[in-house]
Motif scaffolding. Sequence first.
Motif, PDB file in Angstrom:
ATOM      1  N   LEU A   1      13.383  29.924  42.170  1.00 35.22           N
ATOM      2  CA  LEU A   1      14.363  28.778  42.401  1.00 35.22           C
ATOM      3  C   LEU A   1      14.150  27.665  41.678  1.00 35.22           C
ATOM      4  O   LEU A   1      13.047  27.329  41.420  1.00 35.22           O
ATOM      5  N   PRO A   2      15.014  26.634  41.080  1.00 29.24           N
ATOM      6  CA  PRO A   2      14.864  25.485  40.638  1.00 29.24           C
ATOM      7  C   PRO A   2      14.156  24.590  41.396  1.00 29.24           C
ATOM      8  O   PRO A   2      14.502  24.571  42.785  1.00 29.24           O
ATOM      9  N   LYS A   3      13.549  23.590  40.995  1.00 30.95           N
ATOM     10  CA  LYS A   3      12.659  22.811  41.740  1.00 30.95           C
ATOM     11  C   LYS A   3      13.695  21.955  42.639  1.00 30.95           C
ATOM     12  O   LYS A   3      14.728  21.377  42.351  1.00 30.95           O
ATOM     13  N   ASP A   4      13.479  21.992  44.012  1.00 37.78           N
ATOM     14  CA  ASP A   4      14.263  21.084  44.862  1.00 37.78           C
ATOM     15  C   ASP A   4      15.527  21.565  45.112  1.00 37.78           C
ATOM     16  O   ASP A   4      16.550  20.975  45.756  1.00 37.78           O
ATOM     17  N   PHE A   5      15.782  22.664  44.786  1.00 39.01           N
ATOM     18  CA  PHE A   5      17.193  23.244  45.194  1.00 39.01           C
ATOM     19  C   PHE A   5      17.091  23.811  46.445  1.00 39.01           C
ATOM     20  O   PHE A   5      16.048  24.632  46.983  1.00 39.01           O
ATOM     21  N   MET A   6      17.856  23.325  47.365  1.00 42.80           N
ATOM     22  CA  MET A   6      18.475  23.789  48.675  1.00 42.80           C
ATOM     23  C   MET A   6      19.040  25.033  48.858  1.00 42.80           C
ATOM     24  O   MET A   6      20.248  25.097  48.478  1.00 42.80           O
ATOM     25  N   ARG A   7      18.536  26.069  49.084  1.00 41.05           N
ATOM     26  CA  ARG A   7      19.298  27.355  49.261  1.00 41.05           C
ATOM     27  C   ARG A   7      19.772  27.737  50.714  1.00 41.05           C
ATOM     28  O   ARG A   7      20.166  28.608  51.026  1.00 41.05           O
ATOM     29  N   ILE A   8      19.478  26.677  51.842  1.00 42.19           N
ATOM     30  CA  ILE A   8      19.871  26.706  52.971  1.00 42.19           C
ATOM     31  C   ILE A   8      20.683  25.477  53.446  1.00 42.19           C
ATOM     32  O   ILE A   8      20.294  24.341  53.081  1.00 42.19           O
ATOM     33  N   ARG A   9      22.033  25.591  53.701  1.00 40.96           N
ATOM     34  CA  ARG A   9      22.981  24.393  53.987  1.00 40.96           C
ATOM     35  C   ARG A   9      23.624  24.586  55.107  1.00 40.96           C
ATOM     36  O   ARG A   9      24.092  25.851  55.355  1.00 40.96           O
ATOM     37  N   SER A  10      23.969  23.576  55.727  1.00 39.27           N
ATOM     38  CA  SER A  10      24.864  23.525  57.050  1.00 39.27           C
ATOM     39  C   SER A  10      25.999  22.650  56.836  1.00 39.27           C
ATOM     40  O   SER A  10      26.019  21.682  56.155  1.00 39.27           O
ATOM     41  N   TYR A  11      27.120  23.295  57.329  1.00 35.26           N
ATOM     42  CA  TYR A  11      28.310  22.520  57.147  1.00 35.26           C
ATOM     43  C   TYR A  11      29.298  22.330  58.442  1.00 35.26           C
ATOM     44  O   TYR A  11      28.959  23.032  59.556  1.00 35.26           O
ATOM     45  N   GLY A  12      30.329  21.389  58.432  1.00 34.48           N
ATOM     46  CA  GLY A  12      31.259  21.471  59.533  1.00 34.48           C
ATOM     47  C   GLY A  12      30.376  20.735  60.740  1.00 34.48           C
ATOM     48  O   GLY A  12      29.703  19.802  60.611  1.00 34.48           O
ATOM     49  N   PHE A  13      30.714  21.050  61.757  1.00 38.02           N
ATOM     50  CA  PHE A  13      29.880  20.544  63.236  1.00 38.02           C
ATOM     51  C   PHE A  13      28.507  20.895  63.144  1.00 38.02           C
ATOM     52  O   PHE A  13      27.705  20.408  63.988  1.00 38.02           O
ATOM     53  N   LEU A  14      28.072  21.780  62.060  1.00 37.36           N
ATOM     54  CA  LEU A  14      26.344  21.852  62.029  1.00 37.36           C
ATOM     55  C   LEU A  14      25.754  21.427  60.880  1.00 37.36           C
ATOM     56  O   LEU A  14      24.302  21.244  60.731  1.00 37.36           O
ATOM     57  N   ALA A  15      26.545  20.394  60.029  1.00 37.08           N
ATOM     58  CA  ALA A  15      25.998  19.679  59.154  1.00 37.08           C
ATOM     59  C   ALA A  15      25.010  18.572  59.558  1.00 37.08           C
ATOM     60  O   ALA A  15      25.378  17.865  60.926  1.00 37.08           O
ATOM     61  N   ASN A  16      24.086  18.119  58.995  1.00 42.43           N
ATOM     62  CA  ASN A  16      23.061  17.185  59.504  1.00 42.43           C
ATOM     63  C   ASN A  16      23.665  15.932  59.832  1.00 42.43           C
ATOM     64  O   ASN A  16      23.229  15.249  60.854  1.00 42.43           O
ATOM     65  N   ARG A  17      24.657  15.545  58.931  1.00 45.16           N
ATOM     66  CA  ARG A  17      25.016  14.102  59.146  1.00 45.16           C
ATOM     67  C   ARG A  17      26.039  14.148  60.439  1.00 45.16           C
ATOM     68  O   ARG A  17      26.374  12.717  60.905  1.00 45.16           O
ATOM     69  N   SER A  18      26.646  15.127  60.816  1.00 48.56           N
ATOM     70  CA  SER A  18      27.367  14.976  61.893  1.00 48.56           C
ATOM     71  C   SER A  18      27.121  15.878  63.184  1.00 48.56           C
ATOM     72  O   SER A  18      27.545  16.038  64.260  1.00 48.56           O
ATOM     73  N   LYS A  19      26.005  16.603  63.051  1.00 46.22           N
ATOM     74  CA  LYS A  19      25.605  17.536  64.133  1.00 46.22           C
ATOM     75  C   LYS A  19      25.419  16.858  65.452  1.00 46.22           C
ATOM     76  O   LYS A  19      25.634  17.411  66.489  1.00 46.22           O
ATOM     77  N   LYS A  20      24.678  15.967  65.427  1.00 43.62           N
ATOM     78  CA  LYS A  20      24.285  15.263  66.603  1.00 43.62           C
ATOM     79  C   LYS A  20      25.335  14.896  67.472  1.00 43.62           C
ATOM     80  O   LYS A  20      25.160  15.254  68.732  1.00 43.62           O
ATOM     81  N   LYS A  21      26.390  14.338  66.912  1.00 47.27           N
ATOM     82  CA  LYS A  21      27.613  14.197  67.687  1.00 47.27           C
ATOM     83  C   LYS A  21      28.337  15.264  67.998  1.00 47.27           C
ATOM     84  O   LYS A  21      28.875  15.648  69.115  1.00 47.27           O
ATOM     85  N   ASP A  22      28.852  16.009  66.975  1.00 48.35           N
ATOM     86  CA  ASP A  22      29.528  17.081  67.074  1.00 48.35           C
ATOM     87  C   ASP A  22      29.219  18.487  67.738  1.00 48.35           C
ATOM     88  O   ASP A  22      30.058  19.004  68.671  1.00 48.35           O
ATOM     89  N   LEU A  23      28.022  18.669  67.492  1.00 50.71           N
ATOM     90  CA  LEU A  23      27.334  20.047  68.236  1.00 50.71           C
ATOM     91  C   LEU A  23      27.341  19.654  69.670  1.00 50.71           C
ATOM     92  O   LEU A  23      27.464  20.527  70.632  1.00 50.71           O
ATOM     93  N   THR A  24      26.641  18.609  69.840  1.00 50.63           N
ATOM     94  CA  THR A  24      26.683  18.039  71.345  1.00 50.63           C
ATOM     95  C   THR A  24      27.967  18.322  72.231  1.00 50.63           C
ATOM     96  O   THR A  24      27.945  18.636  73.327  1.00 50.63           O
ATOM     97  N   ARG A  25      28.998  17.667  71.327  1.00 51.27           N
ATOM     98  CA  ARG A  25      30.447  17.815  72.072  1.00 51.27           C
ATOM     99  C   ARG A  25      30.815  19.367  72.183  1.00 51.27           C
ATOM    100  O   ARG A  25      31.460  19.636  73.070  1.00 51.27           O
TER     101      ARG A  25
END
Length: 416
Positions: free
Chosen positions: A324-348
Motif C-alpha cells: 500500500l502507498p504510505k499513509d493510505f487509509m484502507r479502512i474508512r467509516s461513513y455516515g453515522f459511523l464516520a469519526n467526525r459524527s459518530k459520537k453524536k449520531d451513533l449514540t442517538r
Amino acid sequence: MKTKKQPESSHTKHQSTGEWEVADIFHGYGEAYRQEYPLPYDHQKVMKAIMTCRTELLGGHLQQCDSCGFERLVFHSCRDRHCPKCQTTVKARWLEARQTELLPVAYFHLVFTVPHELNMIALGNKKEIGTLLFRAVSQTLLEFGRNPKNKLGGKIGFIAILHTWDQKLLDHFHLHCLIPAGALSPDGSTWIHPNSDYLFSVHALSVVFRGKFLDFFKRAYQENRLSFVGKTETFSTENAFQNLLNCLWQKEWVVYCKPPLDEPKLILEYLSRYVHRVAIANQRIINVSNGNVTFTYKDRQNNTIEECTIKAVEFIRRFLLHVLPKDFMRIRSYGFLANRSKKKDLTRCKELLGVKAAPSKMTSTRDLLKEMFGIDITQCPQCTKGKMLNIKEIQPLSETYTINEVFTMFGQADTS
C-alpha cells in the motif's frame, strides 16, 4: 550471523508452529526475485520488515517462567501492516472497538468491484484509484440512503475496507462494506427500518457506482493526476483513454450483496483478518521447496479449498503487488459511523434502538488476546502453570542494515 538454519533444498519452517511463512519465501528467493524484477524502496522496506520480524535483528527480551524456570527468547515484531504475523493486538483492539458500535439490527455485506480492465492502471496509481473507489462507493451509498424512493430517506452508516487481491494473490480491486439495516432520520428523531429483506437494488447501485467512478476517473485524467507507465502507457493519449472509458461504460459493474446477517460479529471477525495485514495468511502456505510455493485458496464457484503451486519468484511478485502507498487509509467509516459524527449520531441510534450505553473500559493486551483468540501470552508453554517474566532486554543488532545486508545475513536457497 545465524538466525535460521538453512536446509539444502528449501527454506526452514517456522520454529514454533512448524508452518511456512512469507518470510521464509523472502529469505530463500528474495535475491532471485531482485535479479528478475526492479525492487523499489517501498517494496524493499516491506521485505526487510517481514524478513527481520521477530528475529534478533530487532532485539527483544529474555523471558523466564516464575514457576519452573523455563527460559525463551522473544524478539520484537516489525509492526509493518503488510506482515502476516504482526498486528494481532492492533487487530484485536480494532475488533473490540467495532463490536461496541454494533446495533441490534441485521447487517448487510456489500462488495463493490472495479472491472479488471482497470487493474494495470490501478496498480500504477494505487493511491489515486483507491481514493476514487472510496469516494464513488461512499457517495453512492449515502445518496441511496438519503433518497426516500430507496425506502429509507435518512443517514446510513457503514465501514468500507479496500482489498486489492483475490484468493490467488492476483490484482482484484474491490471494497467490502458492512452496513446496518436502517437509517437515522434527518431530524434525528427516528430510526428508519427497511421495509424489505434487501437494502438497495444492486443493479441500481451498480449503475450509479459506475457513473460516479468514471466521472471521477475522467476528471483525474484531465487534471493529470494519473500516471501511465509500462503497459499502461498506451492509455495516455486522449483517444486511447476515451476508448477505455467507452469500454468501461459498456460493462456491467459488479456490486454483490450477501443475505442480511443477524450476527454481524461473524462478518466483523472475517473482515478483521484482513484489516491489519495484506494478501495472505501464513497458515495458507503449505510448502516451499525446489523454487516453488504451494498455498491453499478457496474456489468460490465450487465452495472448495484447492491448492495452487507457483514459482517462488512469482509468489513474491504477486505479494508485492499489494504493498500500500504510505499513509493510505484502507479502512474508512461513513455516515453515522464516520469519526467526525459518530459520537453524536451513533449514540442517538443506540438510544432509539434501546441499546444501553456500556461503560468504556481499557482491556489489557493479555486479557484482550485471551478473550478474542484464546491466547495467553504470559502462560509458560513448558509447565502451563507459571507466568513468563521479562528478565533481560536484548538490544537490536542494527537499525541501519540495507536490504542487501539482510539477504546476506539470512542466506539464500539454491534457486539454480
